[in-house]
Design a protein around this motif. Structure first.
Motif, mmCIF file in Angstrom:
data_model
loop_
_atom_site.group_PDB
_atom_site.id
_atom_site.type_symbol
_atom_site.label_atom_id
_atom_site.label_comp_id
_atom_site.label_asym_id
_atom_site.label_seq_id
_atom_site.Cartn_x
_atom_site.Cartn_y
_atom_site.Cartn_z
ATOM 1 N N GLU A 83 0.841 -1.200 0.000
ATOM 2 C CA GLU A 83 0.000 0.000 0.000
ATOM 3 C C GLU A 83 0.876 1.250 0.000
ATOM 4 O O GLU A 83 0.654 2.194 -0.773
ATOM 5 N N LEU A 84 1.899 1.268 0.859
ATOM 6 C CA LEU A 84 2.807 2.403 0.917
ATOM 7 C C LEU A 84 3.560 2.573 -0.393
ATOM 8 O O LEU A 84 3.777 3.695 -0.863
ATOM 9 N N TYR A 85 3.933 1.442 -0.969
ATOM 10 C CA TYR A 85 4.666 1.472 -2.247
ATOM 11 C C TYR A 85 3.799 2.092 -3.344
ATOM 12 O O TYR A 85 4.234 3.008 -4.060
ATOM 13 N N ARG A 86 2.579 1.614 -3.479
ATOM 14 C CA ARG A 86 1.687 2.107 -4.547
ATOM 15 C C ARG A 86 1.365 3.593 -4.355
ATOM 16 O O ARG A 86 1.455 4.391 -5.299
ATOM 17 N N GLU A 87 0.987 3.967 -3.132
ATOM 18 C CA GLU A 87 0.604 5.357 -2.893
ATOM 19 C C GLU A 87 1.812 6.287 -2.999
ATOM 20 O O GLU A 87 1.718 7.398 -3.544
ATOM 21 N N GLY A 88 2.950 5.851 -2.471
ATOM 22 C CA GLY A 88 4.154 6.668 -2.546
ATOM 23 C C GLY A 88 4.623 6.879 -3.973
ATOM 24 O O GLY A 88 4.992 7.992 -4.365
ATOM 25 N N GLN A 89 4.598 5.831 -4.768
ATOM 26 C CA GLN A 89 4.999 5.953 -6.176
ATOM 27 C C GLN A 89 4.054 6.885 -6.929
ATOM 28 O O GLN A 89 4.485 7.672 -7.784
ATOM 29 N N ALA A 90 2.769 6.804 -6.602
ATOM 30 C CA ALA A 90 1.802 7.687 -7.261
ATOM 31 C C ALA A 90 2.084 9.150 -6.943
ATOM 32 O O ALA A 90 1.796 10.044 -7.749
ATOM 33 N N LEU A 91 2.666 9.401 -5.773
ATOM 34 C CA LEU A 91 3.022 10.763 -5.369
ATOM 35 C C LEU A 91 4.446 11.130 -5.777
ATOM 36 O O LEU A 91 4.937 12.193 -5.394
ATOM 37 N N GLN A 92 5.103 10.240 -6.522
ATOM 38 C CA GLN A 92 6.474 10.442 -6.996
ATOM 39 C C GLN A 92 7.475 10.522 -5.840
ATOM 40 O O GLN A 92 8.431 11.294 -5.846
ATOM 41 N N ILE A 93 7.201 9.710 -4.827
ATOM 42 C CA ILE A 93 8.131 9.538 -3.709
ATOM 43 C C ILE A 93 8.803 8.174 -3.873
ATOM 44 O O ILE A 93 8.128 7.167 -4.104
#
Length: 421
Positions: A325-335
């Motif tokens: 979940e952190l991976y998907r959301e973080g990548q979507a935010l370009q983190i």
């Protein structure tokens, strides 16, 4: 090497037509595994009695006791048994050298020459032979004949000093990484030597060479800028473990494991601003604190207090979130966030599965199909493939000794009884 235009489409592998004799007695066998994946015919030459690779590390399954090292390092190879310590064994080896392109060995320097099958003797049988000697310290120098385990090899090359935590002693990275690094460099050097040999094919005569690969030097090469840093600044690189170097950059726990993140000065300023806004918007206790002006100060973010306070707040943010979940959301935010995958995670990874990274091979020792990782690259015109699981010891004795070298069945039986093959 053969021209790809002369190779049938079904055999158009990069190293089709190249034969490699594998004499490695440790993880350096990975070198010839890499060449085998590229289409080379690799013949693994083992002592008639079981060797160390087939007995450790062992894994007990419901079907059998198997060596995981053998199963991985010897994919795509053939196997014959041969005692190089006796005259008959060396005579048969000479016949194989005459029909081969590459020999990879890990004996102590001088061993093959003492047996009368060193590079000069090989070259007299086959001028184009490429001998690849992979040893802990190379063929010359005061340590040339020293033995080394993977641990001492990492130590001698300097990499061990960088592994672990500041408050503890050095810690080795898992697996046979020292010897595997030497194996990779050995494979790369072999490819370069094959290309060079192709360029010296004048008058129908190929010219081989002897490649001296030092494991210590391979490890020292992996220190990146640590050595220049010492020479230029007199600064010795220290162990840092998994300690965050600044707020927003490091390894952090979450609900089902860990994530690794780079969102500070080591990443981008934009990423850190996005990160703290994400945390603050979530309602995490203390999250709004990260919007204070002090968190835009690099020195504060790199201070022990800043690092510890961020870890406390971010830990609360991650406590109810899984790494995917952190991976998907973080990548979507370009983190730049990535899950710290376990082996089980890797096997089930949708990206690897979608790209066909894993392959099923029939293992004769277990008499069932097993899953193996494939080559980590894709060659459009000359694809690398997994063709066969690691063979049983001596599986190809008859095919090589009788059908190719011309021994009679009686000769083979006699040599087998005498312990030569």
């Amino acid at each position: 090497m053969p021209s790809s235009s002369n190779i049938p489409a079904t055999d158009r592998a990069a190293l089709a037509g190249i034969r490699v004799l594998d004499l490695a007695d440790n993880a350096v066998a990975y070198a010839s595994r890499l060449l085998a994946d590229l289409g080379a015919e690799v013949i693994r030459i083992e002592p008639p009695r079981r060797n160390g690779m087939r007995t450790a590390p062992l894994e007990v399954t419901q079907d059998a006791v198997v060596s995981c090292a053998d199963a991985f390092w010897n994919v795509n190879k053939k196997s014959i048994t041969l005692d190089l310590g006796c005259a008959d064994g060396r005579r048969l080896f000479g016949g194989l050298v005459a029909k081969s392109d590459v020999v990879i060995e890990t004996f102590a320097p001088g061993t093959l020459s003492d047996w009368g099958i060193g590079y000069e003797q090989m070259k007299s049988r086959n001028p184009g032979i490429i001998l690849v000697s992979v040893t802990p310290y190379g063929q010359t120098g005061p340590c040339a004949k020293f033995h080394a385990t993977d641990l001492t090899l990492l130590a001698a090359g300097g990499l061990l000093s960088l592994g672990g935590y500041p408050e503890t002693g050095p810690v080795a990275v898992a697996g046979q990484q020292g010897y595997l690094a030497a194996a990779i460099f050995g494979a790369v050097a072999t490819l370069k030597a094959l290309l060079e040999r192709q360029g010296t094919n004048h008058g129908g005569t190929n010219h081989g060479q002897w490649l001296d690969v030092s494991g210590q030097e391979c490890i020292a090469f992996a220190l990146e800028d640590a050595i220049p840093e010492w020479y230029l600044n007199g600064s010795i690189r220290r162990r840092t473990g998994d300690q965050a170097r600044e707020a927003g950059t490091g390894v952090y726990p979450c609900q089902d494991g860990y994530i690794s993140m780079v969102a500070g000065r080591l990443g981008t300023a934009k990423a850190f601003k996005t990160l703290v806004q994400w945390i603050a918007d979530s309602g995490t206790p203390g999250g709004s604190e990260l919007l204070d002006a002090c968190w835009q100060d690099f020195k504060f973010r790199q201070s022990p207090h800043g690092i510890a306070r961020f870890a406390e707040i971010f830990g609360a943010f991650c406590a109810s979130r899984g790494k995917q979940e952190l991976y998907r959301e973080g990548q979507a935010l370009q983190i730049a966030i990535a899950p710290v995958n376990t082996v089980a995670d890797i096997v089930e990874d949708p990206q690897l599965r979608a790209n066909g990274y894993f392959h099923s091979l029939h293992d004769d020792a277990l008499d069932r199909d097993v899953t193996m990782p494939g080559p980590p690259y894709r060659l459009g015109r000359t694809p690398a493939t997994l063709r066969s699981a690691a063979p049983l010891s001596g599986r190809h004795n008859r095919a090589i000794y009788v059908e190719e070298l011309g021994l009679s069945e009686g000769d083979l039986c006699a040599l087998t009884s005498a312990g030569v093959v």
